[in-house]
Design a protein around this motif. Structure first.
Motif, short mmCIF file in Angstrom:
data_model
loop_
_atom_site.label_atom_id
_atom_site.label_comp_id
_atom_site.label_asym_id
_atom_site.label_seq_id
_atom_site.Cartn_x
_atom_site.Cartn_y
_atom_site.Cartn_z
N ARG A 76 -45.87 -25.57 -24.73
CA ARG A 76 -44.94 -26.52 -25.36
C ARG A 76 -44.00 -27.12 -24.33
O ARG A 76 -43.69 -28.31 -24.38
CB ARG A 76 -44.15 -25.83 -26.47
N TYR A 77 -43.54 -26.31 -23.39
CA TYR A 77 -42.67 -26.82 -22.33
C TYR A 77 -43.41 -27.88 -21.51
O TYR A 77 -42.86 -28.95 -21.23
CB TYR A 77 -42.19 -25.69 -21.42
N ILE A 78 -44.63 -27.59 -21.14
CA ILE A 78 -45.40 -28.52 -20.30
C ILE A 78 -45.66 -29.84 -21.04
O ILE A 78 -45.53 -30.92 -20.46
CB ILE A 78 -46.72 -27.85 -19.84
N VAL A 79 -45.99 -29.76 -22.32
CA VAL A 79 -46.23 -30.97 -23.11
C VAL A 79 -44.94 -31.79 -23.23
O VAL A 79 -44.94 -33.01 -22.99
CB VAL A 79 -46.79 -30.61 -24.51
N ALA A 80 -43.83 -31.13 -23.60
CA ALA A 80 -42.56 -31.84 -23.76
C ALA A 80 -42.10 -32.45 -22.44
O ALA A 80 -41.61 -33.59 -22.40
CB ALA A 80 -41.50 -30.90 -24.31
N PHE A 83 -44.15 -35.62 -21.75
CA PHE A 83 -43.70 -36.76 -22.54
C PHE A 83 -42.34 -37.28 -22.03
O PHE A 83 -42.09 -38.49 -22.05
CB PHE A 83 -43.60 -36.40 -24.02
N TYR A 84 -41.48 -36.38 -21.59
CA TYR A 84 -40.19 -36.79 -21.02
C TYR A 84 -40.41 -37.66 -19.78
O TYR A 84 -39.80 -38.72 -19.63
CB TYR A 84 -39.35 -35.56 -20.69
N ILE A 85 -41.29 -37.21 -18.90
CA ILE A 85 -41.58 -37.97 -17.67
C ILE A 85 -42.16 -39.33 -18.01
O ILE A 85 -41.80 -40.35 -17.40
CB ILE A 85 -42.51 -37.15 -16.75
N ASN A 86 -43.03 -39.39 -19.01
CA ASN A 86 -43.61 -40.65 -19.43
C ASN A 86 -42.52 -41.60 -19.96
O ASN A 86 -42.53 -42.80 -19.66
CB ASN A 86 -44.67 -40.44 -20.51
N ALA A 87 -41.57 -41.08 -20.73
CA ALA A 87 -40.49 -41.91 -21.25
C ALA A 87 -39.62 -42.46 -20.13
O ALA A 87 -39.20 -43.62 -20.16
CB ALA A 87 -39.64 -41.10 -22.24
N VAL A 88 -39.37 -41.64 -19.11
CA VAL A 88 -38.59 -42.11 -17.96
C VAL A 88 -39.32 -43.25 -17.25
O VAL A 88 -38.71 -44.27 -16.89
CB VAL A 88 -38.31 -40.95 -16.97
N LYS A 89 -40.63 -43.10 -17.08
CA LYS A 89 -41.42 -44.15 -16.43
C LYS A 89 -41.39 -45.44 -17.26
O LYS A 89 -41.29 -46.53 -16.70
CB LYS A 89 -42.86 -43.69 -16.22
N GLN A 90 -41.48 -45.31 -18.58
CA GLN A 90 -41.45 -46.49 -19.45
C GLN A 90 -40.09 -47.20 -19.37
O GLN A 90 -40.03 -48.43 -19.39
CB GLN A 90 -41.73 -46.10 -20.90
N GLU A 111 -34.58 -38.71 -24.78
CA GLU A 111 -33.61 -37.68 -25.17
C GLU A 111 -34.25 -36.58 -26.01
O GLU A 111 -34.01 -35.39 -25.80
CB GLU A 111 -32.46 -38.33 -25.95
N ARG A 112 -35.12 -36.97 -26.93
CA ARG A 112 -35.79 -36.00 -27.80
C ARG A 112 -36.63 -35.03 -26.98
O ARG A 112 -36.57 -33.82 -27.16
CB ARG A 112 -36.69 -36.74 -28.80
N TYR A 113 -37.43 -35.57 -26.05
CA TYR A 113 -38.30 -34.69 -25.26
C TYR A 113 -37.52 -33.91 -24.20
O TYR A 113 -37.91 -32.80 -23.84
CB TYR A 113 -39.45 -35.48 -24.64
N PHE A 114 -36.40 -34.47 -23.75
CA PHE A 114 -35.55 -33.72 -22.82
C PHE A 114 -35.02 -32.47 -23.52
O PHE A 114 -35.03 -31.37 -22.94
CB PHE A 114 -34.39 -34.58 -22.32
N LYS A 115 -34.55 -32.61 -24.74
CA LYS A 115 -34.03 -31.46 -25.49
C LYS A 115 -35.11 -30.42 -25.73
O LYS A 115 -34.87 -29.21 -25.61
CB LYS A 115 -33.43 -31.92 -26.82
N GLN A 116 -36.32 -30.88 -26.08
CA GLN A 116 -37.41 -29.94 -26.30
C GLN A 116 -37.77 -29.19 -25.01
O GLN A 116 -37.96 -27.97 -25.02
CB GLN A 116 -38.65 -30.67 -26.82
N ALA A 117 -37.85 -29.94 -23.91
CA ALA A 117 -38.21 -29.31 -22.63
C ALA A 117 -37.12 -28.34 -22.18
O ALA A 117 -37.42 -27.24 -21.72
CB ALA A 117 -38.44 -30.39 -21.57
#
Length: 160
Positions: A76-80, A83-90, A111-117
């Protein structure tokens, strides 16, 4: 209110509590130890994520804090985190930077994926603060201090 139960190694290393040998053995026998026999990356991870899983799991196994039951938490950490890294790139793309509505949308996703990670990282000991709570301090070796009153004992030759 009592604090969280600490492993016996932490208690002994801190040296603040005096336990008998029987109490120490009983505590060691009742402590839960992680099972590290068959840690395999879940099937739902991509090839790149599985490589990251192997790398992180090897490090956590060396620290003796990851077991088979933690496999999904690490996944779950790796997935979140992915997705966080992808959002930063976008957010860095010019078409999103120049459109405040698109930028806001990606910022919420980030922000959502940062909190999850971050939450998953804390559970696994991947952040500095969580690792500090998991670290077992090393016991300070006791040094023998010479008894300064030894020379006053009967039968001890002080002319040595």
């Amino acid at each position: 209110m009592a604090g969280a139960r600490q492993p016996i190694e932490v208690i002994l290393a801190n040296g603040k509590k005096h336990l008998t040998k029987d109490e120490i053995t009983a505590r060691k026998n009742t402590e839960v130890k992680p099972i590290m026999d068959d840690i395999v990356a879940p099937d739902y991870l991509t090839k790149k994520q599985k490589e990251e899983f192997r790398k992180l799991s090897e490090q956590l196994i060396k620290l003796k804090i990851m077991g088979e039951t933690d496999v999904d938490a690490l996944a779950r950490y790796i997935v979140a985190n992915g997705f966080y890294i992808n959002a930063v790139k976008q957010m860095r793309k010019p078409e999103n930077k120049n459109d405040p509505f698109r930028l806001e949308k990606w910022a919420k996703i980030q922000e959502r994926y940062f909190k999850q990670a971050r939450s998953s990282a804390n559970d696994l000991g991947l952040s500095i603060s969580s690792r500090c709570r998991l670290v077992v301090p090393e016991a300070v070796p006791s040094t023998t201090v010479e008894n300064k009153f030894k020379r006053f004992e009967k039968g001890v030759d002080t002319n040595e």
